[in-house]
Design a protein around this motif. Structure first.
Motif, mmCIF file in Angstrom:
data_model
loop_
_atom_site.group_PDB
_atom_site.id
_atom_site.type_symbol
_atom_site.label_atom_id
_atom_site.label_comp_id
_atom_site.label_asym_id
_atom_site.label_seq_id
_atom_site.Cartn_x
_atom_site.Cartn_y
_atom_site.Cartn_z
ATOM 1 N N TYR A 101 0.836 -1.207 0.000
ATOM 2 C CA TYR A 101 0.000 0.000 0.000
ATOM 3 C C TYR A 101 0.869 1.254 0.000
ATOM 4 O O TYR A 101 0.624 2.198 -0.767
ATOM 5 N N GLN A 102 1.916 1.278 0.841
ATOM 6 C CA GLN A 102 2.778 2.448 0.925
ATOM 7 C C GLN A 102 3.497 2.711 -0.396
ATOM 8 O O GLN A 102 3.592 3.857 -0.847
ATOM 9 N N ALA A 103 3.986 1.646 -1.023
ATOM 10 C CA ALA A 103 4.728 1.812 -2.275
ATOM 11 C C ALA A 103 3.837 2.387 -3.368
ATOM 12 O O ALA A 103 4.246 3.288 -4.107
ATOM 13 N N GLN A 104 2.613 1.891 -3.477
ATOM 14 C CA GLN A 104 1.730 2.357 -4.533
ATOM 15 C C GLN A 104 1.214 3.765 -4.277
ATOM 16 O O GLN A 104 0.842 4.465 -5.217
ATOM 17 N N MET A 105 1.206 4.201 -3.034
ATOM 18 C CA MET A 105 0.765 5.558 -2.723
ATOM 19 C C MET A 105 1.911 6.553 -2.700
ATOM 20 O O MET A 105 1.709 7.740 -2.483
ATOM 21 N N GLY A 106 3.141 6.076 -2.917
ATOM 22 C CA GLY A 106 4.289 6.982 -2.906
ATOM 23 C C GLY A 106 4.845 7.248 -1.529
ATOM 24 O O GLY A 106 5.632 8.183 -1.344
ATOM 25 N N PHE A 107 4.470 6.411 -0.521
ATOM 26 C CA PHE A 107 5.015 6.565 0.823
ATOM 27 C C PHE A 107 6.272 5.702 0.957
ATOM 28 O O PHE A 107 6.615 4.925 0.073
ATOM 29 N N ILE A 237 4.683 14.348 -9.932
ATOM 30 C CA ILE A 237 5.647 13.318 -9.521
ATOM 31 C C ILE A 237 4.918 12.116 -8.929
ATOM 32 O O ILE A 237 5.251 10.954 -9.233
ATOM 33 N N ASN A 238 3.911 12.348 -8.092
ATOM 34 C CA ASN A 238 3.200 11.243 -7.450
ATOM 35 C C ASN A 238 2.426 10.403 -8.457
ATOM 36 O O ASN A 238 2.311 9.185 -8.302
ATOM 37 N N VAL A 239 1.886 11.049 -9.485
ATOM 38 C CA VAL A 239 1.189 10.293 -10.521
ATOM 39 C C VAL A 239 2.168 9.384 -11.254
ATOM 40 O O VAL A 239 1.885 8.206 -11.524
ATOM 41 N N LEU A 240 3.335 9.909 -11.584
ATOM 42 C CA LEU A 240 4.350 9.090 -12.264
ATOM 43 C C LEU A 240 4.847 7.972 -11.355
ATOM 44 O O LEU A 240 5.099 6.848 -11.818
ATOM 45 N N THR A 241 4.982 8.256 -10.063
ATOM 46 C CA THR A 241 5.415 7.223 -9.118
ATOM 47 C C THR A 241 4.415 6.075 -9.071
ATOM 48 O O THR A 241 4.790 4.902 -9.089
ATOM 49 N N ALA A 242 3.139 6.420 -9.015
ATOM 50 C CA ALA A 242 2.106 5.382 -9.000
ATOM 51 C C ALA A 242 2.121 4.591 -10.305
ATOM 52 O O ALA A 242 1.956 3.366 -10.305
ATOM 53 N N ALA A 243 2.330 5.286 -11.420
ATOM 54 C CA ALA A 243 2.376 4.587 -12.706
ATOM 55 C C ALA A 243 3.575 3.649 -12.794
ATOM 56 O O ALA A 243 3.516 2.612 -13.473
ATOM 57 N N ASN A 244 4.664 3.986 -12.105
ATOM 58 C CA ASN A 244 5.852 3.138 -12.107
ATOM 59 C C ASN A 244 5.759 1.973 -11.134
ATOM 60 O O ASN A 244 6.683 1.163 -11.047
ATOM 61 N N GLY A 245 4.654 1.890 -10.389
ATOM 62 C CA GLY A 245 4.486 0.782 -9.455
ATOM 63 C C GLY A 245 4.985 1.058 -8.058
ATOM 64 O O GLY A 245 5.030 0.149 -7.228
ATOM 65 N N GLY A 246 5.365 2.285 -7.763
ATOM 66 C CA GLY A 246 5.818 2.605 -6.413
ATOM 67 C C GLY A 246 7.072 3.452 -6.443
ATOM 68 O O GLY A 246 7.677 3.701 -7.486
ATOM 69 N N ILE A 247 7.467 3.887 -5.256
ATOM 70 C CA ILE A 247 8.598 4.782 -5.129
ATOM 71 C C ILE A 247 9.902 4.049 -5.400
ATOM 72 O O ILE A 247 10.004 2.828 -5.194
ATOM 73 N N THR A 248 10.902 4.760 -5.871
ATOM 74 C CA THR A 248 12.198 4.171 -6.194
ATOM 75 C C THR A 248 12.829 3.564 -4.952
ATOM 76 O O THR A 248 12.893 4.204 -3.892
#
Length: 446
Positions: A101-107, A237-248
């Protein structure tokens, strides 16, 4: 009777000898005037500070925690993150679901929920129970499943509007009946005019083909440069993060600039959450009053902001520290006020206020906030955009403080976050992962 009277006398004497002292508010800072650092915010914080001292053996606290854990597990399962059986015990499966959940939300995907992440999850679940069957959210569920609702709620919180349901087009109105047109009478022929006698033409002067009106001119406007929006930047940035499957994740930095921006927006989220938790303990001030005091902070630190593009971090910090020392306020009070205004600056999209707060906190000894200063300088938020060397100096200052001093981490600077910041900072300083000498295929010899 004598013994009872003696006890009463002793109690009365103790009241006389030891009077209850009434707390006095700190005087306003002479230098900072009526700004945030005048003491009012932190005095209210100190008066209303919440103390969470729950005994580990308290059955009531244990039951409340289990009930909250069950709510978390129920919400995770609803949105498609498999937390297993809803039993109130956050085991390995629940932790894995939380990380997803955290990864997909950018946390930060550390498997542990902070207050902001928990509140957003539970609030979204309650909202889904009430709105998943109405347009346009029912269409989102049909197309993307319940997880699509969570992403939609996050985007709405970031200021990204949700596309409304398509409404049926109204039926066309009936065509109006034709209106009869009266036939106009045929025009009568006009008599031919009598030709006038020819006049002798007067001598004419040559006319320039470039003759134009005295008032004619090319348009001339003065265009101002609009301030960049941190909120809009992080929304993208958050939209792109979600599209990439989560934060780096650490060790997987391929785009240094994007990874740094992810960390900037993550730090911004933590700063707003911390500010909200502090301001929640200030019942005697409205949001407008707090924001007004934070405007004062930005004005006080403005000279140091002007020096950021040219001065070294230690010089800026030294100058700002002298301002804080001259205010006469306790350092703990200044730090609390800076944390409040950092979140207010981000929440109101006031980049200069947020940057001034980060500089103040760095000057107050909280060097981890140098990360925020670095992000602002790199992207040009609240100050002139700086090169990698200038912004990187602030990042190095922050990372050195976090890795060398226990308890120096701020804005959610976990080990994973620091590792990504280190990897991305090195890549940014060297020009990115793709920088280097050009490589061409060897000639075939033909």
């Amino acid at each position: 009777m004598l013994k009872r009277n003696l006890c009463a006398s002793l109690m009365a004497a103790s009241v006389i000898v030891f009077p209850v002292e009434r707390a006095q508010a700190d005087r306003g800072a002479a230098l900072l005037g009526g700004a945030l650092l005048g003491g009012i915010i932190v005095n209210e914080i100190n008066k209303n500070k919440r103390r969470r001292t729950v005994s580990s053996g308290s059955s009531a606290a244990y039951s409340a925690q289990r009930a909250q854990n069950r709510q978390v597990q129920t919400a995770l399962n609803y949105f498609g993150y498999n937390a297993g059986t809803v039993d109130g015990s956050l085991g390995s499966r629940s932790r894995a679901a939380i990380s997803q959940y955290q990864a997909q939300m950018g946390f930060n995907p550390d498997g542990g929920l902070d207050d902001y992440e928990r509140d957003f999850l539970l609030g979204s679940h309650q909202r889904a129970m009430a709105s998943s069957h109405v347009a346009p959210y029912n269409q989102i569920v049909a197309q993307q499943g319940p997880a699509g609702l969570l992403r939609t709620y996050r985007n709405e919180q970031l200021g990204i509007s949700t596309t409304t349901a398509v409404q049926p087009a109204p039926a066309p109105a009936p065509a109006p009946a034709p209106v009869p047109v009266a036939t106009a009478p045929a025009p009568q022929p006009m008599p031919a005019p009598t030709p006038a006698p020819a006049a002798t033409p007067a001598p004419t002067e040559p006319v320039s083909v470039t003759t134009r009106s005295d008032n004619a001119s090319l348009p001339s406007f003065t265009f101002g440069q609009a301030d960049r929006s941190v909120s809009q930047h992080c929304s993208e940035i958050n939209v792109l993060t979600a599209a990439n499957g989560g934060i780096t994740a650490p060790g997987r930095v391929t785009d240094s600039e994007f990874a740094l921006n992810e960390q900037f927006c993550l730090a911004r989220t933590h700063a707003m959450a911390e500010s909200n938790s502090i301001t929640a303990t200030i019942p005697n001030l409205t949001e407008a009053q707090i924001e007004q005091q934070c405007q004062g902070l930005a004005q006080v630190i403005k000279p140091q902001l002007s020096a950021l593009p040219t001065a070294r971090p230690d010089m800026v910090i030294s100058d700002a520290s002298a301002v804080l020392q001259g205010s006469g306020q306790p350092m703990a009070q200044l730090i609390s006020g800076g944390k409040v205004c950092l979140g207010v600056g981000y929440r109101t999209d006031n980049a200069e206020m947020a940057l001034a707060s980060a500089v103040l906190l760095s000057a107050a000894g909280q060097l981890g906030y140098g990360e925020a200063v670095s992000h602002h300088m790199r992207e040009g938020f609240g100050t002139a955009q700086a090169d990698a060397a200038k912004s990187g100096a602030w990042m190095s200052l922050a990372l050195n403080a976090v890795t060398s001093t226990a308890g120096a981490a701020v804005m959610g600077q976990s080990q994973d976050r620091v590792a990504v910041l280190q990897d991305a900072s090195q890549g940014s300083a060297s020009g990115g992962a793709s920088a280097g000498l050009p490589v061409f295929p060897a000639p075939s010899g033909n």
